[in-house]
Scaffold this active site. Structure first.
Site, PDB file in Angstrom:
ATOM      1  N   VAL A  96       0.219   3.552   7.262  1.00  0.00           N
ATOM      2  CA  VAL A  96      -1.108   3.575   7.745  1.00  0.00           C
ATOM      3  C   VAL A  96      -1.531   5.139   7.750  1.00  0.00           C
ATOM      4  O   VAL A  96      -0.789   5.699   8.574  1.00  0.00           O
ATOM      5  CB  VAL A  96      -1.536   3.091   8.864  1.00  0.00           C
ATOM      6  CG1 VAL A  96      -2.875   2.765   9.355  1.00  0.00           C
ATOM      7  CG2 VAL A  96      -0.881   1.319   8.762  1.00  0.00           C
ATOM      8  N   PHE A 144      11.349  -0.233  13.256  1.00  0.00           N
ATOM      9  CA  PHE A 144      10.892  -0.184  13.052  1.00  0.00           C
ATOM     10  C   PHE A 144      10.401   1.036  11.979  1.00  0.00           C
ATOM     11  O   PHE A 144      10.750   2.398  11.976  1.00  0.00           O
ATOM     12  CB  PHE A 144       9.967   0.476  14.136  1.00  0.00           C
ATOM     13  CG  PHE A 144       8.404   0.538  14.485  1.00  0.00           C
ATOM     14  CD1 PHE A 144       7.541  -0.179  14.835  1.00  0.00           C
ATOM     15  CD2 PHE A 144       8.226   2.163  14.098  1.00  0.00           C
ATOM     16  CE1 PHE A 144       7.138  -0.058  14.501  1.00  0.00           C
ATOM     17  CE2 PHE A 144       6.106   2.341  14.160  1.00  0.00           C
ATOM     18  CZ  PHE A 144       5.913   1.319  14.749  1.00  0.00           C
ATOM     19  N   TRP A 158       1.304  -1.421  -0.282  1.00  0.00           N
ATOM     20  CA  TRP A 158      -0.327   0.178  -0.207  1.00  0.00           C
ATOM     21  C   TRP A 158       0.961   0.984  -0.064  1.00  0.00           C
ATOM     22  O   TRP A 158       2.056   1.264   0.679  1.00  0.00           O
ATOM     23  CB  TRP A 158      -0.864  -0.128   0.849  1.00  0.00           C
ATOM     24  CG  TRP A 158      -2.125  -0.660   0.633  1.00  0.00           C
ATOM     25  CD1 TRP A 158      -2.178  -1.674   1.391  1.00  0.00           C
ATOM     26  CD2 TRP A 158      -2.925  -0.515   0.189  1.00  0.00           C
ATOM     27  NE1 TRP A 158      -3.760  -2.780   1.193  1.00  0.00           N
ATOM     28  CE2 TRP A 158      -4.279  -1.321   0.547  1.00  0.00           C
ATOM     29  CE3 TRP A 158      -3.755   0.919   0.398  1.00  0.00           C
ATOM     30  CZ2 TRP A 158      -5.801  -1.852  -0.021  1.00  0.00           C
ATOM     31  CZ3 TRP A 158      -5.171   0.790  -0.555  1.00  0.00           C
ATOM     32  CH2 TRP A 158      -5.867  -0.334  -0.090  1.00  0.00           C
ATOM     33  N   HIS A 215     -10.257   1.769  11.756  1.00  0.00           N
ATOM     34  CA  HIS A 215      -9.417   0.525  11.107  1.00  0.00           C
ATOM     35  C   HIS A 215      -8.261   1.417  11.163  1.00  0.00           C
ATOM     36  O   HIS A 215      -7.104   0.487  11.972  1.00  0.00           O
ATOM     37  CB  HIS A 215     -10.324   1.226   9.882  1.00  0.00           C
ATOM     38  CG  HIS A 215      -8.929   0.363   8.604  1.00  0.00           C
ATOM     39  ND1 HIS A 215      -8.143   0.119   8.136  1.00  0.00           N
ATOM     40  CD2 HIS A 215      -9.163  -1.506   8.597  1.00  0.00           C
ATOM     41  CE1 HIS A 215      -7.008  -0.143   8.014  1.00  0.00           C
ATOM     42  NE2 HIS A 215      -8.384  -1.818   7.808  1.00  0.00           N
ATOM     43  N   GLU A 242       0.424  -7.199   7.463  1.00  0.00           N
ATOM     44  CA  GLU A 242       1.095  -8.495   7.452  1.00  0.00           C
ATOM     45  C   GLU A 242       2.030  -8.111   8.229  1.00  0.00           C
ATOM     46  O   GLU A 242       3.363  -9.463   7.925  1.00  0.00           O
ATOM     47  CB  GLU A 242       0.839  -8.800   5.868  1.00  0.00           C
ATOM     48  CG  GLU A 242      -1.087  -8.999   5.301  1.00  0.00           C
ATOM     49  CD  GLU A 242      -2.109  -8.352   5.150  1.00  0.00           C
ATOM     50  OE1 GLU A 242      -2.906  -8.068   5.948  1.00  0.00           O
ATOM     51  OE2 GLU A 242      -1.606  -6.755   4.850  1.00  0.00           O
TER      52      GLU A 242
END
Length: 161
Positions: A84, A116, A29, A91, A63
């Site tokens: 994100v 990270f 994404w 969500h 994932e």
């Protein structure tokens, strides 16, 4: 232009990184931002005298932990990259929390550092600002790789007795 975040890696200050096996797991994404994060990750590894031995692409941030867990079994460090962007539903909170806790769990349970590189932003502009792409103010892919390599080198220097 790379971001103005972490200082450039100095291989002489890293300690023994020779032969470290580093894997990257990256979400699909937000492809343009992910490409910037990947470039920063590869640049940091190159500056450390390393390269990623594995690049695994997964659908999204949710994932990342399962893929990082699999890669941790055969690598000395894993760099996890994802994006994100907050939307109009809860969500965002669920995915961010699950991915963050999952990646933390991978690192703690395996003893393998997980860099990270998960951007959790309110909008696309914030994601681009942290991507390391031209004009961005930060390079979170670079920083995530730097943290993973430095931690792996520190752990190598202080093995369990």
């Amino acid at each position: 232009m790379s971001g103005a975040g972490a200082p450039k890696l100095d291989p002489t200050e890293l300690g023994d990184v020779a032969g470290l096996r580093v894997a990257i797991v990256a979400a699909q994404w937000h492809a343009e931002v992910i490409d910037g994060l990947l470039d920063g990750t590869h640049r940091a590894l190159k500056e450390a005298g390393l390269e990623a031995t594995t690049l695994l692409r997964v659908p999204g941030a949710f994932e990342l932990p399962v893929a990082a867990r699999r890669l941790a079994a055969s690598h000395d460090a894993v760099v996890a990259l994802g994006v994100v962007v907050r939307g109009g539903t809860p969500h965002f909170e669920y995915v961010c929390q699950a991915a963050t806790l999952g990646l933390t769990q991978v690192a703690v349970e395996t003893g393998v550092p997980v860099g990270f590189g998960l951007l959790t932003t309110d909008n696309d502009e914030q994601a681009f600002a942290r991507s390391g792409l031209p004009g961005s103010s930060e390079d979170k892919g670079y920083e995530a790789a730097q943290a993973a390599v430095q931690t792996a080198a520190a752990l190598r220097a202080h093995p369990l007795t």
